[in-house]
Scaffold this motif. Sequence first.
Motif, PDB file in Angstrom:
ATOM      1  N   GLY A   1       0.801  -1.227   0.000  1.00  0.00           N
ATOM      2  CA  GLY A   1       0.000   0.000   0.000  1.00  0.00           C
ATOM      3  C   GLY A   1       0.829   1.269   0.000  1.00  0.00           C
ATOM      4  O   GLY A   1       0.321   2.332  -0.248  1.00  0.00           O
ATOM      5  N   GLU A   2       2.093   1.159   0.263  1.00  0.00           N
ATOM      6  CA  GLU A   2       2.937   2.362   0.231  1.00  0.00           C
ATOM      7  C   GLU A   2       3.850   2.311  -0.974  1.00  0.00           C
ATOM      8  O   GLU A   2       4.310   1.253  -1.364  1.00  0.00           O
ATOM      9  CB  GLU A   2       3.772   2.441   1.508  1.00  0.00           C
ATOM     10  N   ILE A   3       4.065   3.453  -1.501  1.00  0.00           N
ATOM     11  CA  ILE A   3       4.920   3.487  -2.687  1.00  0.00           C
ATOM     12  C   ILE A   3       6.365   3.610  -2.240  1.00  0.00           C
ATOM     13  O   ILE A   3       6.720   4.502  -1.459  1.00  0.00           O
ATOM     14  CB  ILE A   3       4.539   4.663  -3.590  1.00  0.00           C
ATOM     15  N   SER A   4       7.165   2.721  -2.727  1.00  0.00           N
ATOM     16  CA  SER A   4       8.567   2.747  -2.327  1.00  0.00           C
ATOM     17  C   SER A   4       9.384   3.584  -3.302  1.00  0.00           C
ATOM     18  O   SER A   4       9.304   3.412  -4.518  1.00  0.00           O
ATOM     19  CB  SER A   4       9.097   1.314  -2.285  1.00  0.00           C
ATOM     20  N   VAL A   5      10.153   4.522  -2.737  1.00  0.00           N
ATOM     21  CA  VAL A   5      11.025   5.350  -3.569  1.00  0.00           C
ATOM     22  C   VAL A   5      12.013   4.467  -4.298  1.00  0.00           C
ATOM     23  O   VAL A   5      12.324   4.676  -5.460  1.00  0.00           O
ATOM     24  CB  VAL A   5      11.756   6.384  -2.693  1.00  0.00           C
ATOM     25  N   VAL A   6      12.434   3.455  -3.571  1.00  0.00           N
ATOM     26  CA  VAL A   6      13.426   2.555  -4.164  1.00  0.00           C
ATOM     27  C   VAL A   6      12.875   1.904  -5.422  1.00  0.00           C
ATOM     28  O   VAL A   6      13.546   1.839  -6.449  1.00  0.00           O
ATOM     29  CB  VAL A   6      13.835   1.481  -3.122  1.00  0.00           C
ATOM     30  N   SER A   7      11.586   1.457  -5.346  1.00  0.00           N
ATOM     31  CA  SER A   7      11.062   0.814  -6.546  1.00  0.00           C
ATOM     32  C   SER A   7      10.824   1.816  -7.672  1.00  0.00           C
ATOM     33  O   SER A   7      10.918   1.471  -8.839  1.00  0.00           O
ATOM     34  CB  SER A   7       9.791   0.009  -6.227  1.00  0.00           C
ATOM     35  N   VAL A   8      10.490   3.067  -7.271  1.00  0.00           N
ATOM     36  CA  VAL A   8      10.359   4.094  -8.324  1.00  0.00           C
ATOM     37  C   VAL A   8      11.687   4.219  -9.054  1.00  0.00           C
ATOM     38  O   VAL A   8      11.759   4.213 -10.282  1.00  0.00           O
ATOM     39  CB  VAL A   8       9.934   5.445  -7.729  1.00  0.00           C
ATOM     40  N   PHE A   9      12.778   4.301  -8.254  1.00  0.00           N
ATOM     41  CA  PHE A   9      14.092   4.424  -8.893  1.00  0.00           C
ATOM     42  C   PHE A   9      14.402   3.196  -9.715  1.00  0.00           C
ATOM     43  O   PHE A   9      15.004   3.298 -10.782  1.00  0.00           O
ATOM     44  CB  PHE A   9      15.176   4.657  -7.837  1.00  0.00           C
ATOM     45  N   SER A  10      13.974   2.062  -9.233  1.00  0.00           N
ATOM     46  CA  SER A  10      14.249   0.853 -10.019  1.00  0.00           C
ATOM     47  C   SER A  10      13.486   0.894 -11.323  1.00  0.00           C
ATOM     48  O   SER A  10      13.982   0.496 -12.369  1.00  0.00           O
ATOM     49  CB  SER A  10      13.918  -0.380  -9.176  1.00  0.00           C
ATOM     50  N   ASN A  11      12.241   1.432 -11.256  1.00  0.00           N
ATOM     51  CA  ASN A  11      11.478   1.621 -12.501  1.00  0.00           C
ATOM     52  C   ASN A  11      12.217   2.542 -13.458  1.00  0.00           C
ATOM     53  O   ASN A  11      12.275   2.309 -14.667  1.00  0.00           O
ATOM     54  CB  ASN A  11      10.116   2.243 -12.194  1.00  0.00           C
ATOM     55  N   MET A  12      12.752   3.627 -12.850  1.00  0.00           N
ATOM     56  CA  MET A  12      13.486   4.582 -13.689  1.00  0.00           C
ATOM     57  C   MET A  12      14.647   3.888 -14.366  1.00  0.00           C
ATOM     58  O   MET A  12      14.905   4.076 -15.550  1.00  0.00           O
ATOM     59  CB  MET A  12      14.000   5.752 -12.840  1.00  0.00           C
ATOM     60  N   ALA A  13      15.349   3.082 -13.600  1.00  0.00           N
ATOM     61  CA  ALA A  13      16.520   2.402 -14.152  1.00  0.00           C
ATOM     62  C   ALA A  13      16.100   1.475 -15.280  1.00  0.00           C
ATOM     63  O   ALA A  13      16.784   1.391 -16.311  1.00  0.00           O
ATOM     64  CB  ALA A  13      17.232   1.628 -13.052  1.00  0.00           C
ATOM     65  N   LYS A  14      14.947   0.847 -15.100  1.00  0.00           N
ATOM     66  CA  LYS A  14      14.493  -0.086 -16.133  1.00  0.00           C
ATOM     67  C   LYS A  14      14.214   0.636 -17.457  1.00  0.00           C
ATOM     68  O   LYS A  14      14.461   0.124 -18.527  1.00  0.00           O
ATOM     69  CB  LYS A  14      13.211  -0.796 -15.668  1.00  0.00           C
ATOM     70  N   LYS A  15      13.660   1.862 -17.315  1.00  0.00           N
ATOM     71  CA  LYS A  15      13.238   2.587 -18.527  1.00  0.00           C
ATOM     72  C   LYS A  15      14.315   3.553 -19.026  1.00  0.00           C
ATOM     73  O   LYS A  15      14.036   4.438 -19.820  1.00  0.00           O
ATOM     74  CB  LYS A  15      11.963   3.379 -18.205  1.00  0.00           C
ATOM     75  N   LYS A  16      15.509   3.402 -18.484  1.00  0.00           N
ATOM     76  CA  LYS A  16      16.506   4.440 -18.776  1.00  0.00           C
ATOM     77  C   LYS A  16      16.792   4.579 -20.264  1.00  0.00           C
ATOM     78  O   LYS A  16      17.046   5.664 -20.745  1.00  0.00           O
ATOM     79  CB  LYS A  16      17.786   4.179 -17.998  1.00  0.00           C
ATOM     80  N   LYS A  17      16.701   3.512 -20.985  1.00  0.00           N
ATOM     81  CA  LYS A  17      17.016   3.611 -22.415  1.00  0.00           C
ATOM     82  C   LYS A  17      16.087   4.586 -23.117  1.00  0.00           C
ATOM     83  O   LYS A  17      16.513   5.439 -23.886  1.00  0.00           O
ATOM     84  CB  LYS A  17      16.901   2.226 -23.058  1.00  0.00           C
ATOM     85  N   VAL A  18      14.794   4.438 -22.824  1.00  0.00           N
ATOM     86  CA  VAL A  18      13.822   5.342 -23.452  1.00  0.00           C
ATOM     87  C   VAL A  18      14.031   6.771 -22.969  1.00  0.00           C
ATOM     88  O   VAL A  18      14.148   7.706 -23.750  1.00  0.00           O
ATOM     89  CB  VAL A  18      12.382   4.895 -23.117  1.00  0.00           C
ATOM     90  N   TYR A  19      14.156   6.906 -21.614  1.00  0.00           N
ATOM     91  CA  TYR A  19      14.150   8.269 -21.084  1.00  0.00           C
ATOM     92  C   TYR A  19      15.462   9.019 -21.279  1.00  0.00           C
ATOM     93  O   TYR A  19      15.474  10.238 -21.329  1.00  0.00           O
ATOM     94  CB  TYR A  19      13.695   8.252 -19.621  1.00  0.00           C
ATOM     95  N   LEU A  20      16.560   8.257 -21.382  1.00  0.00           N
ATOM     96  CA  LEU A  20      17.802   8.969 -21.694  1.00  0.00           C
ATOM     97  C   LEU A  20      17.719   9.587 -23.095  1.00  0.00           C
ATOM     98  O   LEU A  20      18.211  10.680 -23.349  1.00  0.00           O
ATOM     99  CB  LEU A  20      19.014   8.050 -21.588  1.00  0.00           C
ATOM    100  N   HIS A  21      17.050   8.883 -24.002  1.00  0.00           N
ATOM    101  CA  HIS A  21      16.819   9.459 -25.336  1.00  0.00           C
ATOM    102  C   HIS A  21      15.958  10.704 -25.255  1.00  0.00           C
ATOM    103  O   HIS A  21      16.227  11.723 -25.877  1.00  0.00           O
ATOM    104  CB  HIS A  21      16.154   8.421 -26.256  1.00  0.00           C
ATOM    105  N   LEU A  22      14.916  10.606 -24.425  1.00  0.00           N
ATOM    106  CA  LEU A  22      14.025  11.756 -24.261  1.00  0.00           C
ATOM    107  C   LEU A  22      14.808  12.935 -23.675  1.00  0.00           C
ATOM    108  O   LEU A  22      14.670  14.083 -24.109  1.00  0.00           O
ATOM    109  CB  LEU A  22      12.859  11.393 -23.334  1.00  0.00           C
TER     110      LEU A  22
END
Lengths: 452, 486
Positions: free
Chosen positions: B22-43
């Motif tokens: 039920g709580e959003i973990s900052v750590v998992s947000v960052f892990s999400n970011m890391a997962k999508k880094k290819k797309v977002y680094l291009h952006l």
Amino acid sequence: MAKNANIRLGRWVILIIAIILGLVLSLVNFLFIHPSKEYVGTSLELLYDGAAEGLAPNGGSFSIDGIRNEALLQAAIEENSLSDKISVEELSQNMVVRGSYPANIIDQIKSWTSLFASDPTREITVEEYYPTTYKVSLYNSFSNKLSSAQLKGLLNSIVSGYKQFYKDQYSAGMDWAAMKDLWKTGTYDYSQAITTLSLHLEMIRKYSKELYDAEPTFVTADGSTFSSIMLRADTIASNDIQSLSANITINALSKDIARLRSQYNYEIEQLTYRLSSLKTEQENINALIDGYEKDSDIYYSSGDSVITVKGNSKETYEALVEKKTAIANEISEITISIDDYRNKVNDLDASAEAGTSSAYRERIESAIAAAREKIEELSADFDKMAAAYNDEFVKTTDVSNTEVKYHGSSLLSTSYIKAIIKSEAPVCAVALVIIAAIGIVRETKAEKRRKA
Amino acid sequence: MEFNDNGQKVEVIVNHQGEVNGEISVVSVFSNMAKKKKVYLHLLAILLIIGLALPMLIAEIGTKAPDTQAAVMLRFMDIDPESGKEVNPQPVSFTSYVLQEALSNTQLSSDISLTNLESNIKIEQLLTTETRQRLEILDKEIAASATRVSQATSIKLDYENTFIISLSNGFGSPESRNKTYLSTSEIQDLLNNIIKAYNSQLYKTRSDFAFPESDLASLQYNDLDFLENLDIIKSSLASLKNYCDSNAELYPDYRSASTGMSFHDLSDIISTVNDIDISYLYSYIMYNGITLDQATLINKYNYTLRTARLDLADVNSRIEGNKKIIDEYQNQVISVIGGEEQSGNPVSITTDNYNKLVLTQTELFEKKTSLESQISDLENKIKVFGETASTTEVETVRQEYERVYNDAVSVQDLVLAQGDELLNSDTVKNSYIVSTTAQSKTVSFFSSKNIKRAVIGGVAGVIVAVCIWFIASLATEMRKKGRENG
């Protein structure tokens, strides 16, 4: 892996195409659409005292326009054997001469000191500013295009021609020949010869004084100064001329006494006519002034300020008084002249016989010749002084110039490098954006595939 | 992220332990970011580039070709024709001729019409510092108390003879959207040339009129008697001397570049010629009554005398008439309506007509004086030539006359040559205005301001990209939580 390599290659291809496209665009723009004007340029600097006050070396006002004078441009064209290609007029049109001013000169001229200004640095107000550096550019917009070497040669000739022109224009010196054309023929009477000698002497003295005032400390290598020339002129005037003149007047020496007498009498007659009419005019003006209805200035106060309304009469009244003074002056001048001529006539009458002896005449004639010789000598010395003065103060090096440089549509010029940056930047930016966009699309697809 | 050449992937492993439902973990947000880094680094790259390029693009498009300004200071005074007093000259204004001259002397990349040029010029005359300071005080007073406003009208605006000339870029009719723009150097050259043409027009119109009218070269002595010729030479030399004297006063430092003479020297030379040449011969002819044709000469003198006497009678009657009016004149009486402390005394004021009349009267007096001298001289001549007319010495006089004439012509040539030189000299050309070169306020494309904007744009782009990246990852995490909870 091969796919990845292809993708990387694709990115490079896009980037390289963009760079080439940018180069082509910049070339087209630089060479055809907005070609930068081709010109040669130099800057002239005035190095003499007074240049910053807008003065020329001779004390008059300076203008760089001398660089456009026809003779100078014509000589420059001929020196470069371009007479069949370009005209003086065209050359002048292609020349742009600009003084260098501080970048904010107009703000400085517009600025003024506020009474409430607390910051003293605001008090930079400039009334006049005279440039001492001028940029001279010669554009290659001739109908017959010139080569860069020809352009350079032309501007070099103009600059060196200008230095010579500058020296000629502002050099001190007198061309006595212009005056010697006068009174060269005919047998003048003794007193007339004295008049011309005095004139010559006075001209030397005045010019020497001007040059002495301009540079009081100027001494030539052999120690002579303009003040020594003035002193010699004064000595000749007070000794030789004065004693000659006294001798001639008092002894009434003349080649033709009757004729001199008639000239003096004629002058007296003319002056007397004028004098009597002037006296009537003086009376009339006085009456007009006495009867003039002056008005008064009106003062009235409103609140704490006093306001003055000037009447109309002040200017008219001043004009009347001015007129009155002018007449009074002329009357006294005429009276002096009449007295002078009367004295001369009296001298002639008193000693009509003295000047007739031929021995006396010879003595006077040789005295005049001696005085003339002294003045000629002084004149020559003055010329030498003037030449030395010019060597010291009016030099071609007073105008210095930087090396004549060529600016044109060269692909190595800074303006072209700027043009490349301007056209490469947007094209490459677009290319990079495309590459990145492709990257996003690819990654999104890859992710979808992974999820699937 | 592809750091290595061989395409090896480096992944950040984030620990998921300790996560509460039920709580959003900052750590998992960052892990999400890391997962999508290819797309977002291009952006991030896209936004960075746009952020850098956009301000530059706006600067390039938004930069209008600049306007230009120059200052012109008038360095002469006008003479008021009525009072003869010095007054401030007319403000700077450019005639079509001046503008046309400037247009044809400037090389422009596109044509500009005279009307369009004219409408883009603005001329502003500067107020004196005193006036500006007075206005400044007034502003403060008005601000302090509204009742003082009435005093505003009592401030007289004094102007300097300094003008700021502005030439705005963008030539074309006000309605037209398609205006012609000149480059910075073109518009500056144009304004410089306008000022140059203005100056040369000023000096042409203001210095030409004083040029002496002397044409001794065409004087034929055969047509007239000796004295008549000498009279012409005398008056020619008088006008040359006047010219030299006034120039000696105007340009005391001026010396000819070719002869080295000053105008003072020339004036002295003329005096000498008058004395030892002309007057000497003139008096000789007079006293001996030497003439080529006695009867004709006396006839001519009688005729001139009659005209002079008629002129004198006319002048005398005008003087009388004016005198009557002047004598009867009464000053105009006006009452000044003033403030509370006014005494209200009526004041007398002279009228313009009265002042004009008085000045006319002085001119008539002057005319009278010169006519009277002329008449006395003519009467004397008629008497002399009536009594003793001699034709015996004509040959000697003729020879002397030739010499005198040649001297007079030499002097005339000296004066006219020097006058010509003066007219074309810097001294005269520069004596009317002082001006600055045209200046523009230009902003370089590579100016620090533009570069600063680009850097700010780039940083902003990066920040926006990171924000989007973070929010997208956060959204993914929230969706995940939503699914888990739901």
